[in-house]
Every structure is written in C-alpha cells, then in structure tokens.
Motif scaffolding. Structure first.
Motif, PDB file in Angstrom:
ATOM      1  N   LEU A 149      32.305  33.941 -10.398  1.00  0.00           N
ATOM      2  CA  LEU A 149      32.725  32.595 -10.789  1.00  0.00           C
ATOM      3  C   LEU A 149      31.599  31.865 -11.501  1.00  0.00           C
ATOM      4  O   LEU A 149      31.848  30.942 -12.278  1.00  0.00           O
ATOM      5  CB  LEU A 149      33.152  31.786  -9.559  1.00  0.00           C
ATOM      6  N   TRP A 150      30.372  32.208 -11.211  1.00  0.00           N
ATOM      7  CA  TRP A 150      29.168  31.569 -11.753  1.00  0.00           C
ATOM      8  C   TRP A 150      29.134  30.072 -11.435  1.00  0.00           C
ATOM      9  O   TRP A 150      28.665  29.256 -12.229  1.00  0.00           O
ATOM     10  CB  TRP A 150      29.019  31.857 -13.245  1.00  0.00           C
ATOM     11  N   THR A 151      29.623  29.723 -10.264  1.00  0.00           N
ATOM     12  CA  THR A 151      29.503  28.384  -9.704  1.00  0.00           C
ATOM     13  C   THR A 151      29.757  28.474  -8.216  1.00  0.00           C
ATOM     14  O   THR A 151      30.478  29.362  -7.757  1.00  0.00           O
ATOM     15  CB  THR A 151      30.506  27.400 -10.323  1.00  0.00           C
ATOM     16  N   ASP A 152      29.180  27.535  -7.475  1.00  0.00           N
ATOM     17  CA  ASP A 152      29.483  27.450  -6.038  1.00  0.00           C
ATOM     18  C   ASP A 152      30.623  26.463  -5.775  1.00  0.00           C
ATOM     19  O   ASP A 152      31.063  26.305  -4.640  1.00  0.00           O
ATOM     20  CB  ASP A 152      28.244  27.067  -5.227  1.00  0.00           C
ATOM     21  N   ASN A 153      31.067  25.762  -6.846  1.00  0.00           N
ATOM     22  CA  ASN A 153      32.129  24.752  -6.725  1.00  0.00           C
ATOM     23  C   ASN A 153      31.770  23.661  -5.717  1.00  0.00           C
ATOM     24  O   ASN A 153      32.647  23.041  -5.116  1.00  0.00           O
ATOM     25  CB  ASN A 153      33.474  25.398  -6.357  1.00  0.00           C
ATOM     26  N   ILE A 154      30.478  23.430  -5.557  1.00  0.00           N
ATOM     27  CA  ILE A 154      29.997  22.407  -4.625  1.00  0.00           C
ATOM     28  C   ILE A 154      29.367  21.274  -5.447  1.00  0.00           C
ATOM     29  O   ILE A 154      29.058  21.438  -6.628  1.00  0.00           O
ATOM     30  CB  ILE A 154      28.996  23.021  -3.621  1.00  0.00           C
ATOM     31  N   PHE A 155      29.163  20.128  -4.801  1.00  0.00           N
ATOM     32  CA  PHE A 155      28.698  18.931  -5.485  1.00  0.00           C
ATOM     33  C   PHE A 155      27.205  18.726  -5.242  1.00  0.00           C
ATOM     34  O   PHE A 155      26.735  18.792  -4.103  1.00  0.00           O
ATOM     35  CB  PHE A 155      29.507  17.721  -5.007  1.00  0.00           C
ATOM     36  N   HIS A 156      26.479  18.463  -6.327  1.00  0.00           N
ATOM     37  CA  HIS A 156      25.019  18.330  -6.257  1.00  0.00           C
ATOM     38  C   HIS A 156      24.547  17.172  -7.130  1.00  0.00           C
ATOM     39  O   HIS A 156      25.140  16.881  -8.167  1.00  0.00           O
ATOM     40  CB  HIS A 156      24.328  19.607  -6.755  1.00  0.00           C
ATOM     41  N   ASN A 157      23.460  16.543  -6.714  1.00  0.00           N
ATOM     42  CA  ASN A 157      22.706  15.655  -7.591  1.00  0.00           C
ATOM     43  C   ASN A 157      21.611  16.502  -8.213  1.00  0.00           C
ATOM     44  O   ASN A 157      20.657  16.896  -7.539  1.00  0.00           O
ATOM     45  CB  ASN A 157      22.108  14.493  -6.790  1.00  0.00           C
ATOM     46  N   ASN A 158      21.753  16.810  -9.494  1.00  0.00           N
ATOM     47  CA  ASN A 158      20.840  17.743 -10.161  1.00  0.00           C
ATOM     48  C   ASN A 158      19.765  17.047 -10.976  1.00  0.00           C
ATOM     49  O   ASN A 158      19.239  17.603 -11.943  1.00  0.00           O
ATOM     50  CB  ASN A 158      21.626  18.718 -11.047  1.00  0.00           C
ATOM     51  N   GLY A 159      19.429  15.820 -10.587  1.00  0.00           N
ATOM     52  CA  GLY A 159      18.264  15.176 -11.180  1.00  0.00           C
ATOM     53  C   GLY A 159      18.460  14.623 -12.567  1.00  0.00           C
ATOM     54  O   GLY A 159      17.505  14.575 -13.357  1.00  0.00           O
ATOM     55  N   LEU A 160      19.638  14.156 -12.872  1.00  0.00           N
ATOM     56  CA  LEU A 160      19.883  13.606 -14.210  1.00  0.00           C
ATOM     57  C   LEU A 160      19.289  12.216 -14.378  1.00  0.00           C
ATOM     58  O   LEU A 160      18.807  11.867 -15.457  1.00  0.00           O
ATOM     59  CB  LEU A 160      21.377  13.566 -14.499  1.00  0.00           C
ATOM     60  N   ASP A 161      19.337  11.392 -13.316  1.00  0.00           N
ATOM     61  CA  ASP A 161      18.927   9.991 -13.428  1.00  0.00           C
ATOM     62  C   ASP A 161      18.112   9.550 -12.223  1.00  0.00           C
ATOM     63  O   ASP A 161      18.437   9.887 -11.083  1.00  0.00           O
ATOM     64  CB  ASP A 161      20.160   9.091 -13.547  1.00  0.00           C
ATOM     65  N   ALA A 162      17.076   8.752 -12.499  1.00  0.00           N
ATOM     66  CA  ALA A 162      16.301   8.165 -11.409  1.00  0.00           C
ATOM     67  C   ALA A 162      17.097   7.046 -10.740  1.00  0.00           C
ATOM     68  O   ALA A 162      17.013   6.841  -9.524  1.00  0.00           O
ATOM     69  CB  ALA A 162      14.976   7.639 -11.941  1.00  0.00           C
ATOM     70  N   ILE A 163      17.847   6.307 -11.547  1.00  0.00           N
ATOM     71  CA  ILE A 163      18.721   5.263 -11.016  1.00  0.00           C
ATOM     72  C   ILE A 163      20.160   5.701 -11.257  1.00  0.00           C
ATOM     73  O   ILE A 163      20.598   5.844 -12.405  1.00  0.00           O
ATOM     74  CB  ILE A 163      18.454   3.905 -11.698  1.00  0.00           C
ATOM     75  N   VAL A 164      20.897   5.933 -10.189  1.00  0.00           N
ATOM     76  CA  VAL A 164      22.258   6.452 -10.285  1.00  0.00           C
ATOM     77  C   VAL A 164      23.230   5.312 -10.544  1.00  0.00           C
ATOM     78  O   VAL A 164      23.306   4.363  -9.756  1.00  0.00           O
ATOM     79  CB  VAL A 164      22.653   7.203  -8.997  1.00  0.00           C
ATOM     80  N   THR A 165      23.940   5.388 -11.665  1.00  0.00           N
ATOM     81  CA  THR A 165      24.946   4.367 -11.984  1.00  0.00           C
ATOM     82  C   THR A 165      26.366   4.905 -11.804  1.00  0.00           C
ATOM     83  O   THR A 165      27.264   4.153 -11.426  1.00  0.00           O
ATOM     84  CB  THR A 165      24.757   3.865 -13.425  1.00  0.00           C
ATOM     85  N   ASP A 166      26.581   6.169 -12.100  1.00  0.00           N
ATOM     86  CA  ASP A 166      27.876   6.804 -11.831  1.00  0.00           C
ATOM     87  C   ASP A 166      27.754   7.493 -10.479  1.00  0.00           C
ATOM     88  O   ASP A 166      27.024   8.474 -10.329  1.00  0.00           O
ATOM     89  CB  ASP A 166      28.207   7.823 -12.923  1.00  0.00           C
ATOM     90  N   LEU A 167      28.448   6.970  -9.482  1.00  0.00           N
ATOM     91  CA  LEU A 167      28.269   7.444  -8.105  1.00  0.00           C
ATOM     92  C   LEU A 167      28.846   8.827  -7.865  1.00  0.00           C
ATOM     93  O   LEU A 167      28.479   9.495  -6.904  1.00  0.00           O
ATOM     94  CB  LEU A 167      28.893   6.450  -7.127  1.00  0.00           C
TER      95      LEU A 167
END
Length: 355
Positions: A239-257
């Motif tokens: 599948l090449w994914t775990d289908n799980i949810f992660h915060n992968n370090g896109l933003d220091a301040i999260v605006t889209d929760l």
C-alpha cells in the motif's frame, strides 16, 4: 361462457403478476469479487468489503457511470471525476479544486486507489468520515463541491431515461435513494487497484531496478538516512502507506487542525493521513494542502525543512536538525526509487476510464 373467460383471464393476470413480483424479489446481481494482486495476497490482510454492499458487475457499472456523470451536481456541470481524474491517479492536478460555484476548497484532492485496504476505514485527509460508502455522501452536498441536495439528486436520477433500470439491475429495485447511489460509487471505487509499478514487477522478478533506484530504496529504508518506512510502508507493505494520521512537521504554528478538528483532541492538531507513495508521477502537487509542486520539494522538506510544533510526530526524530539531512546524491536516488512506484497501466486501464 363469458364468466369462465373472465375468471380465466383474471387468473392469468394474477399468475403473471405473481411471477413478475417474484422475479424482482429474488433478483440477484452478478457477483464480481475484487481481483486481489498476488503481492497484496502475500503481504497484507484481505480487503474490507461490507456485507451489505458486495461487489457486483451491475453495481460496479452503475457506480462508474455515476462517478463520471455531472448529474450529481446541482447545475449538471461537474462530476466526481472532475476532481478525481484518471490521468492524475484519480486526484487533481490543481492545488485546490473549484466547486460548481467557483469556490475553492482548502485541501488537495486525494488520489483514489487501493481504498478497500484502508482497514480503519477513516477517509479524507482528516479522517472525518467512516467507510467508503459514507465518504461519497459529502461531496454531493458540500457548498464548495457539487453543492446539491440528495433530494434533488434522487429526483433527477429517478426521472432519467436509464438510471431506474440500472438501479434495478444492480439492487433489484428501480426506486433510487442516496444509500444506493453511494453504495454503487463505493463498489466502483473499490475496483481502483494499483499494483503494477516497476517496483512491483521488480519484487516478482519481472523487472530490474537501476543502481540509482536500488540505492534510493535503501535510503528510504535506512533509519540513519531517509527513515521513510515507518509511515509509508516497505516492500512488505504494497500500500505504501500506514493510513494513519501524523503531524509531519509542515508548520511551526498549526492553523489547519486536521484530525484535531474531528476528534476535538488538541494532541491531534495538525495531523493528516499519510498518503500512499504510489503514483507520485501523476499526483502532484503534494501534501494535504498541495503546498509542494514537485517531488524535490517534498524530499527537501524531510531533509532540511521540518518545523517543530507541540504535536509533531515522534517519528520526525531529527526535527531539531531541520530534517534527516540527505546528500544531493541520496536525494536524487530517493526520488528515482519513489518514481518507480508509479503504475502507468493504472491510469490507462479501460475499466477505470469514461468510455
């Protein structure tokens, strides 16, 4: 004599009516089980098929027709396929898709393939919907997408010259409702199986990887280098994914929760589903918000662009260094490997095209 004729005629009508009703009540569509690729059979669990929505020839055909038909939109101008185009592995080449009113969304359209192996059955980037059938409900009524009502959809389909008979063939009744519509679409979407990339062929001995692609796979698997496999699988997870949810370090301040808005748990803020790495050749732009136009930008993000935040995933082990700090050669090799996961036959499969 006339009375007997009348009685016989009535008996004939009654018998014919009974036969007709019985043929509807006992109608059975033609089973069409998913063709599970051998790599999937050997390495992962069986697909998720609801007992109340088995795969059938007629259901799949109906779902395909609905998927490509703009009749689902309020003004008959857009179909599911407008934001999930086959040539883009059923995603959108635009960063954000326009709805029928010209309103843009704020998430990139997710590609659609191998959906039957999403074992947790949480769909969308933020996991807000459970099951593939329920996923199909939302775009129809979303003001930023097809902006319709299900009452209007049902009426238009019921008055259509073809659809009542197609629903009868698929579900044994010509009475159309939203549940049957979404069941048919889900049946079609479950057939969208991608399993024939160059790397797939390599694993079964039908192709040879270049030295660059082989080194790229090693970079991908090496915890001291790319360290990608925890979220995106390996040669043992097709599948090449775990289908799980992660915060992968896109933003220091999260605006889209992301997932956090769904669960209400601040610990989930900024978490999004790991997308499959299959078909990256066709699915740009990348990330939940399509912020990266190229695969090089994605690799650079994990190499030296990570942003720390309170909910950053522990798997982003080198966030304090900005990333995994790959060499230029390792970046190029990793890219070559990732592109070997693209399945050219998938985007040209006539079973998936509007023809």
């Amino acid at each position: 004599m006339q009375k007997w004729t009348l009685h016989i005629s009535c008996l004939f009508i009654f018998i014919c009516s009974s036969c007709t009703n019985e043929s509807v009540d006992t109608y059975v569509s033609t089973p069409s089980p998913l063709k599970i690729p051998q790599l999937f059979e050997d390495n992962i669990l069986n697909p998720v098929i609801p007992t109340d929505n088995p795969q059938t020839v007629e259901g799949i055909a109906l779902g395909k027709k609905l998927f490509f038909d703009p009749i689902l939109s309020a003004n008959n101008t857009q179909a599911c396929a407008d934001c999930h185009a086959p040539e883009n592995a059923f995603s959108d080449a635009d960063r954000f898709s326009d709805g029928i009113d010209g309103i843009r969304g704020n998430r990139n359209s997710m590609p659609l393939f191998n959906l039957a192996w999403n074992y947790d059955e949480k769909f969308f980037w933020d996991g807000r919907v459970f099951s593939l059938e329920h996923q199909a409900f939302q775009p129809v009524t979303d003001p930023k997408e097809l902006h319709n009502t299900w009452q209007q959809v049902e009426q238009k389909l019921q008055e259509h010259a073809e659809y009542p008979n197609l629903f009868k063939l698929a579900f044994g009744t010509s009475k159309i409702d939203s549940i049957k519509v979404t069941k048919a679409i889900a049946q079609f979407e479950r057939t969208l199986i991608s399993s024939n990339s160059k790397f797939d062929k390599y694993l079964i001995g039908e192709a040879t990887l270049t030295p660059q692609e082989l080194n790229g796979f090693n970079v991908f698997m090496d915890e001291t280098k790319g360290d990608c496999f925890h979220c995106h699988g390996s040669d043992k997870n097709p599948l090449w994914t775990d289908n799980i949810f992660h915060n992968n370090g896109l933003d220091a301040i999260v605006t889209d929760l992301g997932l956090g808005k769904v669960t209400g748990d601040p610990a989930d803020n900024g978490k999004f589903k790991s997308p499959s790495l299959r078909n990256l050749t066709f699915t740009a732009p990348y990330m939940h918000d399509g912020r990266f136009a190229t695969l090089d930008e994605v690799i650079n993000h994990y190499s030296e662009g990570l942003q720390n935040s309170p909910t950053i995933d522990p798997l982003m082990k080198k966030v304090n260094q900005g990333g995994v700090q790959l060499s230029a050669q390792d970046k190029a090799d990793l890219k070559a490997f990732l592109l070997s996961l693209s399945d050219n036959e998938f985007i040209s499969n006539p079973n998936f095209l509007n023809q």
